[in-house]
Design a protein around this motif. Structure first.
Motif, PDB file in Angstrom:
ATOM      1  N   THR A 185      -3.639   0.391 -11.560  1.00 46.17           N
ATOM      2  CA  THR A 185      -5.067   0.589 -11.332  1.00 46.17           C
ATOM      3  C   THR A 185      -5.802   0.999 -12.607  1.00 46.17           C
ATOM      4  O   THR A 185      -6.958   0.645 -12.794  1.00 46.17           O
ATOM      5  N   ARG A 213       4.136   5.418  -6.760  1.00 51.54           N
ATOM      6  CA  ARG A 213       2.806   5.928  -7.104  1.00 51.54           C
ATOM      7  C   ARG A 213       2.536   5.837  -8.601  1.00 51.54           C
ATOM      8  O   ARG A 213       1.419   5.554  -9.018  1.00 51.54           O
ATOM      9  N   GLN A 247       1.785   2.269  -9.333  1.00 46.04           N
ATOM     10  CA  GLN A 247       0.484   1.974  -8.743  1.00 46.04           C
ATOM     11  C   GLN A 247      -0.635   2.518  -9.634  1.00 46.04           C
ATOM     12  O   GLN A 247      -1.631   1.834  -9.869  1.00 46.04           O
ATOM     13  N   THR A 304       0.843  -1.191   0.000  1.00 41.92           N
ATOM     14  CA  THR A 304       0.000   0.000   0.000  1.00 41.92           C
ATOM     15  C   THR A 304       0.882   1.246   0.000  1.00 41.92           C
ATOM     16  O   THR A 304       2.090   1.162   0.262  1.00 41.92           O
ATOM     17  N   GLU A 305       0.262   2.401  -0.258  1.00 48.03           N
ATOM     18  CA  GLU A 305       1.020   3.658  -0.210  1.00 48.03           C
ATOM     19  C   GLU A 305       1.597   3.872   1.177  1.00 48.03           C
ATOM     20  O   GLU A 305       2.722   4.328   1.320  1.00 48.03           O
ATOM     21  N   GLN A 306       0.826   3.547   2.196  1.00 48.67           N
ATOM     22  CA  GLN A 306       1.300   3.722   3.568  1.00 48.67           C
ATOM     23  C   GLN A 306       2.513   2.835   3.846  1.00 48.67           C
ATOM     24  O   GLN A 306       3.476   3.274   4.478  1.00 48.67           O
ATOM     25  N   GLU A 307       2.482   1.610   3.377  1.00 44.29           N
ATOM     26  CA  GLU A 307       3.619   0.706   3.582  1.00 44.29           C
ATOM     27  C   GLU A 307       4.852   1.215   2.843  1.00 44.29           C
ATOM     28  O   GLU A 307       5.965   1.171   3.381  1.00 44.29           O
TER      29      GLU A 307
END
Length: 55
Positions: free
Chosen positions: A52, A45, A48, A14-17
């Motif tokens: 998506t 990003r 990512q 994830t972005e947070q990770e």
């Protein structure tokens, strides 16, 4: 850098990770990390976003 960012996306990070991992790298690496950390996050990003929009 791009290879690792793409692999992180491919493995479901994830972005947070990613941000946390890059933050630790900056903490441990000092000056160079502050330059390359934001670039690595931007690459993450970008990969990512490509993933998506392709799905």
């Amino acid at each position: 850098m791009a290879h690792h960012a793409q692999a992180a996306v491919r493995h479901g990070a994830t972005e947070q990770e990613a941000a946390e991992t890059i933050g630790v790298a900056i903490l441990m690496n000092g000056g160079p990390g502050t330059v390359y950390g934001p670039r690595a996050f931007a690459a993450f990003r970008e990969f990512q976003e490509q993933t998506t929009t392709a799905a």
